[in-house]
Write an enzyme that holds these catalytic residues in place. Structure first.
Site, short mmCIF file in Angstrom:
data_model
loop_
_atom_site.label_atom_id
_atom_site.label_comp_id
_atom_site.label_asym_id
_atom_site.label_seq_id
_atom_site.Cartn_x
_atom_site.Cartn_y
_atom_site.Cartn_z
CB CYS A 100 -16.80 -19.94 -36.67
SG CYS A 100 -15.41 -19.75 -35.54
CG HIS A 157 -16.68 -40.57 -25.66
ND1 HIS A 157 -16.95 -41.36 -24.57
CD2 HIS A 157 -17.47 -41.06 -26.66
CE1 HIS A 157 -17.85 -42.29 -24.89
NE2 HIS A 157 -18.16 -42.13 -26.16
CG ASP A 174 -7.41 -39.07 -19.25
OD1 ASP A 174 -6.73 -39.54 -20.19
OD2 ASP A 174 -7.92 -39.80 -18.36
CD GLN A 216 -15.92 -46.00 -23.35
OE1 GLN A 216 -17.11 -45.78 -23.16
NE2 GLN A 216 -15.29 -46.98 -22.73
C1 BJW Z 1 -11.70 -49.37 -12.51
C2 BJW Z 1 -10.91 -48.85 -11.51
C3 BJW Z 1 -9.57 -49.21 -11.55
C4 BJW Z 1 -12.85 -48.08 -11.19
N1 BJW Z 1 -9.14 -50.03 -12.51
N2 BJW Z 1 -11.24 -50.17 -13.45
C5 BJW Z 1 -29.84 -46.68 -25.52
C6 BJW Z 1 -29.09 -47.55 -26.29
C7 BJW Z 1 -28.02 -47.07 -27.01
C8 BJW Z 1 -27.66 -45.74 -26.97
C9 BJW Z 1 -28.42 -44.90 -26.20
C10 BJW Z 1 -29.50 -45.35 -25.50
N3 BJW Z 1 -30.05 -44.28 -24.85
C11 BJW Z 1 -29.31 -43.18 -25.11
C12 BJW Z 1 -28.33 -43.55 -25.93
C13 BJW Z 1 -27.30 -42.70 -26.45
C14 BJW Z 1 -26.22 -42.33 -25.47
C15 BJW Z 1 -25.96 -43.47 -24.47
O1 BJW Z 1 -25.18 -44.36 -24.67
N4 BJW Z 1 -26.59 -43.43 -23.33
C16 BJW Z 1 -26.45 -44.50 -22.33
C17 BJW Z 1 -26.05 -43.91 -21.01
C18 BJW Z 1 -27.70 -45.32 -22.32
N5 BJW Z 1 -25.04 -42.13 -26.29
C19 BJW Z 1 -24.80 -40.96 -26.87
O2 BJW Z 1 -25.54 -39.98 -26.72
C20 BJW Z 1 -23.60 -40.90 -27.79
N6 BJW Z 1 -23.97 -40.31 -29.02
C21 BJW Z 1 -24.89 -40.87 -29.83
O3 BJW Z 1 -25.45 -41.91 -29.59
O4 BJW Z 1 -25.13 -40.11 -30.94
C22 BJW Z 1 -26.17 -40.51 -31.85
C23 BJW Z 1 -26.17 -39.48 -32.95
C24 BJW Z 1 -25.93 -39.87 -34.24
C25 BJW Z 1 -25.93 -38.94 -35.27
C26 BJW Z 1 -26.16 -37.58 -34.97
C27 BJW Z 1 -26.38 -37.18 -33.67
C28 BJW Z 1 -26.37 -38.14 -32.64
C29 BJW Z 1 -22.53 -39.98 -27.21
C30 BJW Z 1 -21.98 -40.51 -25.93
C31 BJW Z 1 -21.00 -39.46 -25.36
C32 BJW Z 1 -20.52 -39.84 -23.97
N7 BJW Z 1 -19.86 -38.72 -23.39
C33 BJW Z 1 -19.26 -38.87 -22.08
C34 BJW Z 1 -18.77 -37.47 -21.62
C35 BJW Z 1 -17.52 -37.07 -22.40
C36 BJW Z 1 -17.02 -35.76 -21.98
C37 BJW Z 1 -16.54 -35.77 -20.55
O5 BJW Z 1 -15.50 -36.42 -20.24
O6 BJW Z 1 -17.19 -35.12 -19.72
O7 BJW Z 1 -18.18 -39.78 -22.13
S1 BJW Z 1 -20.34 -39.60 -20.88
C38 BJW Z 1 -19.08 -40.50 -20.01
O8 BJW Z 1 -19.35 -41.90 -20.13
C39 BJW Z 1 -17.79 -40.23 -20.80
C40 BJW Z 1 -17.18 -41.60 -20.84
O9 BJW Z 1 -16.25 -41.68 -21.91
C41 BJW Z 1 -18.36 -42.50 -20.98
C42 BJW Z 1 -18.11 -43.92 -20.59
O10 BJW Z 1 -17.83 -44.02 -19.25
P1 BJW Z 1 -16.66 -44.99 -18.73
O11 BJW Z 1 -15.37 -44.55 -19.27
O12 BJW Z 1 -17.05 -46.39 -18.96
O13 BJW Z 1 -16.62 -44.62 -17.17
P2 BJW Z 1 -17.58 -45.13 -15.98
O14 BJW Z 1 -17.42 -44.18 -14.87
O15 BJW Z 1 -18.94 -45.40 -16.46
O16 BJW Z 1 -16.96 -46.54 -15.57
C43 BJW Z 1 -15.71 -46.64 -14.95
C44 BJW Z 1 -15.41 -48.11 -14.70
O17 BJW Z 1 -14.11 -48.21 -14.17
C45 BJW Z 1 -16.37 -48.78 -13.71
O18 BJW Z 1 -16.88 -49.96 -14.29
C46 BJW Z 1 -15.47 -49.12 -12.52
O19 BJW Z 1 -15.81 -50.37 -11.90
C47 BJW Z 1 -14.13 -49.21 -13.16
N8 BJW Z 1 -13.00 -48.89 -12.27
N9 BJW Z 1 -11.71 -48.08 -10.68
C48 BJW Z 1 -10.03 -50.50 -13.43
N10 BJW Z 1 -8.72 -48.76 -10.59
ZN ZN Z 2 -16.19 -18.65 -33.74
#
Ligand code: BJW
Ligand code: ZN
Length: 252
Positions: free
Chosen positions: A134, A123, A108, A105
């Site tokens: 465009c 992502h 970086d 996900q």
């Molecule tokens: C350690 C550690 C160490 C610490 N060692 N571990 C309800 C149900 C289902 C879906 C939805 C819903 N309501 C809304 C939605 C949709 C939404 C969603 O999921 N929302 C939820 C929050 C509820 N999803 C979307 O919108 C997605 N798109 C979609 O559904 O499209 C539908 C569609 C279809 C057709 C046409 C149009 C639309 C898109 C999701 C995009 C997510 N984007 C981001 C930003 C990316 C850009 C950026 O980097 O800025 O992606 S959000 C952010 O969260 C980023 C990450 O990839 C993602 C996940 O986070 P991650 O990686 O798990 O990080 P953290 O911080 O949450 O967790 C870190 C963990 O590490 C922790 O647990 C720590 O304990 C641990 N940790 N130190 C090991 N040393």
């Molecule tokens: Zn353009």
């Protein structure tokens, strides 16, 4: 972390496994100095996600959103892969299992810089930017360096944005389809450093589990999927993943 001892049942599953999917999130890059999103010290303790990581936020304040990503791009460019990224790359390059897929996900680029090849970026990537009108794509570093405008303006008049997937946007179809296919046929599914709260990415854990994969979770904190884990390593990825990779390699 000392040598990891696996139970006889898990050793058996490891011996027989043909395919492994590693699924990673921001926690895997924490020990490279990059912030996670959620939790203590996370990026979103200071800023609300909907103010930065949505198309609406970019429309409302493109300069603020662009600057935030330019800052994160520089952080990622200056960071180095840590022992967790390197151990996962070793698993692939040493062909410990016949099939290896890294589904991340993270935006970086650190898995590829560590040497991983078969990487599916759910992502997108912060290393590229594209025009919101465009679709023209370019290197993020060049876009930052060559333009005084924030965000840079395309020759078509559109604005450049980072090539990441924001909330409400679809994941790249082909990439997600391949990740789902690999998860459905994985014998081992290893989740590292993700809160497993963002969908559809987190749903891959269910896909793998339902298809009978052995599910290993590495995360110092519990997640909504911890109860389903066959093995849970509650330790930082930089310590737990190298120990786990050693154990997996030993039992092949
Ligand atoms: C350690 C550690 C160490 C610490 N060692 N571990 C309800 C149900 C289902 C879906 C939805 C819903 N309501 C809304 C939605 C949709 C939404 C969603 O999921 N929302 C939820 C929050 C509820 N999803 C979307 O919108 C997605 N798109 C979609 O559904 O499209 C539908 C569609 C279809 C057709 C046409 C149009 C639309 C898109 C999701 C995009 C997510 N984007 C981001 C930003 C990316 C850009 C950026 O980097 O800025 O992606 S959000 C952010 O969260 C980023 C990450 O990839 C993602 C996940 O986070 P991650 O990686 O798990 O990080 P953290 O911080 O949450 O967790 C870190 C963990 O590490 C922790 O647990 C720590 O304990 C641990 N940790 N130190 C090991 N040393
Ligand atoms: Zn353009």
């Amino acid at each position: 972390m000392e040598t990891l001892t696996l139970s006889e049942e898990i050793r058996e599953r490891v011996r027989e496994a043909r395919s492994l999917v590693a699924f990673s999130g921001a926690g895997v890059s924490r020990e490279s100095g990059l912030d996670t999103f959620r939790g203590a010290g996370g990026l979103w303790e200071k800023m609300r996600p909907e103010e930065l990581a949505t198309p609406q936020a970019f429309r409302a304040d493109p300069e603020k959103v662009w600057r935030w990503y330019a800052w994160r791009f520089r952080q990622a460019a200056e960071a180095a892969p840590n022992p967790a990224h390197l151990a996962l790359a070793r698993l692939e390059l040493e062909e410990v299992f016949p099939s290896f897929t890294l589904v991340t996900q993270n935006v970086d680029g650190l898995h590829r810089r560590a040497g991983s090849r078969n990487v599916l970026e759910l992502h997108g990537t912060i290393l590229r930017a594209h025009c919101n009108r465009c679709g023209q794509s370019r290197d993020m570093g060049e876009a930052i360096a060559e333009s005084s405008e924030e965000p840079p303006v395309c020759s078509c008049g559109g604005k450049y944005r980072p090539s990441v997937v924001w909330f409400g946007e679809a994941l790249p179809d082909d990439v997600f389809a391949q990740a789902a296919e690999e998860s459905a046929s994985a014998d081992l599914f290893l989740s590292v450093g993700t809160s497993s709260t963002v969908y559809p990415a987190a749903g891959l854990i269910e896909v793998a589990k339902r298809a009978g994969a052995l599910f290993v979770e590495v995360n110092p904190e519990p997640t909504p999927f911890s109860r389903l884990a066959d093995l849970r390593l509650a330790a930082p990825a930089g310590e737990a993943v190298p120990a786990l990779v050693d154990a997996l390699s030993r039992h092949r």
